[in-house]
Design a protein around this motif. Structure first.
Motif, short mmCIF file in Angstrom:
data_model
loop_
_atom_site.label_atom_id
_atom_site.label_comp_id
_atom_site.label_asym_id
_atom_site.label_seq_id
_atom_site.Cartn_x
_atom_site.Cartn_y
_atom_site.Cartn_z
N UNK A 1 -10.98 -33.33 10.58
CA UNK A 1 -11.27 -31.92 10.58
C UNK A 1 -12.77 -31.75 10.80
N UNK A 2 -13.10 -30.85 11.66
CA UNK A 2 -14.49 -30.54 11.96
C UNK A 2 -14.84 -29.22 11.32
N UNK A 3 -15.93 -29.19 10.57
CA UNK A 3 -16.32 -27.98 9.84
C UNK A 3 -17.58 -27.39 10.42
N UNK A 4 -17.55 -26.09 10.58
CA UNK A 4 -18.70 -25.36 11.09
C UNK A 4 -19.31 -24.47 10.03
N UNK A 5 -19.90 -23.38 10.46
CA UNK A 5 -20.64 -22.52 9.55
C UNK A 5 -19.77 -21.66 8.65
N UNK A 6 -18.45 -21.69 8.81
CA UNK A 6 -17.57 -20.90 7.95
C UNK A 6 -17.16 -21.66 6.69
N UNK A 7 -17.86 -22.73 6.36
CA UNK A 7 -17.60 -23.53 5.17
C UNK A 7 -18.84 -23.60 4.27
N UNK A 8 -18.60 -23.86 3.01
CA UNK A 8 -19.66 -24.20 2.06
C UNK A 8 -19.35 -25.62 1.57
N UNK A 9 -20.36 -26.45 1.51
CA UNK A 9 -20.17 -27.83 1.03
C UNK A 9 -20.03 -27.83 -0.49
N UNK A 10 -18.99 -28.50 -0.97
CA UNK A 10 -18.80 -28.70 -2.41
C UNK A 10 -19.34 -30.06 -2.85
N UNK A 11 -19.23 -31.05 -1.95
CA UNK A 11 -19.64 -32.41 -2.31
C UNK A 11 -20.02 -33.19 -1.06
N UNK A 12 -21.17 -33.82 -1.11
CA UNK A 12 -21.56 -34.77 -0.07
C UNK A 12 -20.98 -36.13 -0.47
N UNK A 13 -20.24 -36.76 0.42
CA UNK A 13 -19.62 -38.05 0.09
C UNK A 13 -20.60 -39.21 0.24
N UNK A 61 -24.39 -25.34 11.13
CA UNK A 61 -24.68 -24.21 12.02
C UNK A 61 -24.51 -24.56 13.50
N UNK A 62 -24.30 -25.82 13.82
CA UNK A 62 -24.11 -26.22 15.22
C UNK A 62 -22.73 -25.84 15.73
N UNK A 63 -21.81 -25.49 14.85
CA UNK A 63 -20.44 -25.16 15.24
C UNK A 63 -20.07 -23.83 14.58
N UNK A 64 -19.68 -22.84 15.37
CA UNK A 64 -19.40 -21.52 14.80
C UNK A 64 -17.96 -21.37 14.32
N UNK A 65 -17.19 -22.44 14.36
CA UNK A 65 -15.80 -22.43 13.92
C UNK A 65 -15.47 -23.83 13.39
N UNK A 66 -14.26 -23.99 12.91
CA UNK A 66 -13.81 -25.29 12.43
C UNK A 66 -12.55 -25.68 13.19
N UNK A 67 -12.30 -26.97 13.30
CA UNK A 67 -11.13 -27.47 14.00
C UNK A 67 -10.28 -28.30 13.05
N UNK A 68 -8.98 -28.10 13.10
CA UNK A 68 -8.04 -28.85 12.29
C UNK A 68 -7.09 -29.60 13.20
N UNK A 69 -6.75 -30.81 12.81
CA UNK A 69 -5.71 -31.56 13.48
C UNK A 69 -4.42 -31.25 12.71
#
Length: 139
Positions: A1-13, A61-69
């Motif tokens: 899954x690719x995450x863009x600016x519509x997400x907030x990070x909860x945890x850095x792995x 911020x480099x991606x204005x959307x997210x992609x799901x498989x």
């Protein structure tokens, strides 16, 4: 899954993925792997849900959307219908009793989300779209 600016990070792995473009002449990029969350508002009930997704590539911020498989959704046991020609079943995801209908834009299937506010994070019901990529076997 690719995450863009519509997400907030909860945890850095603390893990990084080396990502290659489809064009072999372009250099690879190192992308952080994170657990993140987004807000989805149901168009029929008006209820906002917090969707939590683990093990995703964070483009920020480099991606204005997210992609799901779709297989990443299905592997966790959620139902996903992605055939827009099926007259019996609407397209979308069913997760934890919530149905998230897809919209269409040309050949793309999508649903609208946004970064959750701090109030939404505290008060809205949560649904996990969790998967374990090291355990996935498609055959």
């Amino acid at each position: 899954m690719l995450s863009g600016r519509n997400f907030i990070i909860l945890n850095h792995t603390q893990q990084i993925a080396e990502v290659f473009a489809y064009d072999a002449t372009l250099p690879s990029k190192k992308i952080p792997i994170v657990t993140r969350t987004m807000a989805y508002m149901c168009p029929t009930s008006g209820t906002t849900y917090i969707l939590i997704v683990n093990e995703g590539l964070y483009y920020g911020m480099r991606l204005d959307h997210s992609l799901f498989n779709p297989n990443q959704i299905r592997i966790h046991g959620h139902l996903l219908w992605d055939n827009p020609f099926d007259q019996e079943q609407p397209i979308g995801i069913e997760a934890d009793g919530i149905f998230i209908p897809f919209q269409t834009e040309g050949t793309k299937l999508l649903f609208k989300t946004q970064s959750p506010t701090s109030q939404e994070l505290r008060n809205c019901p949560r649904t996990e779209l969790i998967w374990e990529p090291r355990q996935v076997k498609l055959a």
